[in-house]
Scaffold this active site. Structure first.
Site, mmCIF file in Angstrom:
data_model
loop_
_atom_site.group_PDB
_atom_site.id
_atom_site.type_symbol
_atom_site.label_atom_id
_atom_site.label_comp_id
_atom_site.label_asym_id
_atom_site.label_seq_id
_atom_site.Cartn_x
_atom_site.Cartn_y
_atom_site.Cartn_z
ATOM 1 N N CYS A 27 0.057 3.803 2.705
ATOM 2 C CA CYS A 27 0.526 3.327 4.015
ATOM 3 C C CYS A 27 1.974 3.749 4.249
ATOM 4 O O CYS A 27 2.352 4.107 5.365
ATOM 5 C CB CYS A 27 0.416 1.804 4.119
ATOM 6 N N CYS A 63 0.826 -1.212 0.000
ATOM 7 C CA CYS A 63 0.000 0.000 0.000
ATOM 8 C C CYS A 63 0.862 1.264 0.000
ATOM 9 O O CYS A 63 1.546 1.556 0.980
ATOM 10 C CB CYS A 63 -0.901 -0.049 1.237
#
Length: 112
Positions: free
Chosen positions: A36, A33
């Site tokens: 993230c 991600c």
């Protein structure tokens, strides 16, 4: 990585989050991600800033399907604030440091 963010898994969730004496910010993330990767240093900073009032844990979603399902994590990054074993606030998606700080502050200033 600072020592203030604790990495946990499904088997530790109850002990580290639900049974915690102080409010807990759970940061759900994934290695694949991109957002993230942007949020991780912000989460670390928040953990250092609120070290005495807030426990911060991070949980990778892929190897921990039980907690992901239990707390309806549909996208990452995702954040859940727990107080006395219950979710009191939930958010999904990246946010600025200021927004994350406001997200946390809303639950630290009030009493349980």
């Amino acid at each position: 990585m600072s020592n203030t963010v604790l990495t946990i898994n499904d088997s530790e969730f109850s002990t580290e989050v639900l049974d915690a004496a102080q409010p807990v910010l759970v940061y759900f993330w994934a290695s694949w991600c991109g957002p993230c990767r942007l949020m991780s240093p912000i989460v670390e900073s928040i953990a250092s800033q609120y070290d005495d009032r807030l426990k911060v844990v991070k949980m990778e979603v892929d190897p921990n399907p039980e907690s992901v399902a239990s707390y309806s994590v549909e996208g990452v990054p995702a954040f859940r604030i727990f107080k006395t074993g219950s979710v009191v606030e939930a958010s999904e998606g990246a946010m600025s440091r200021q927004k994350l700080q406001e997200f946390v502050d809303a639950h630290l200033s009030s009493t349980v």
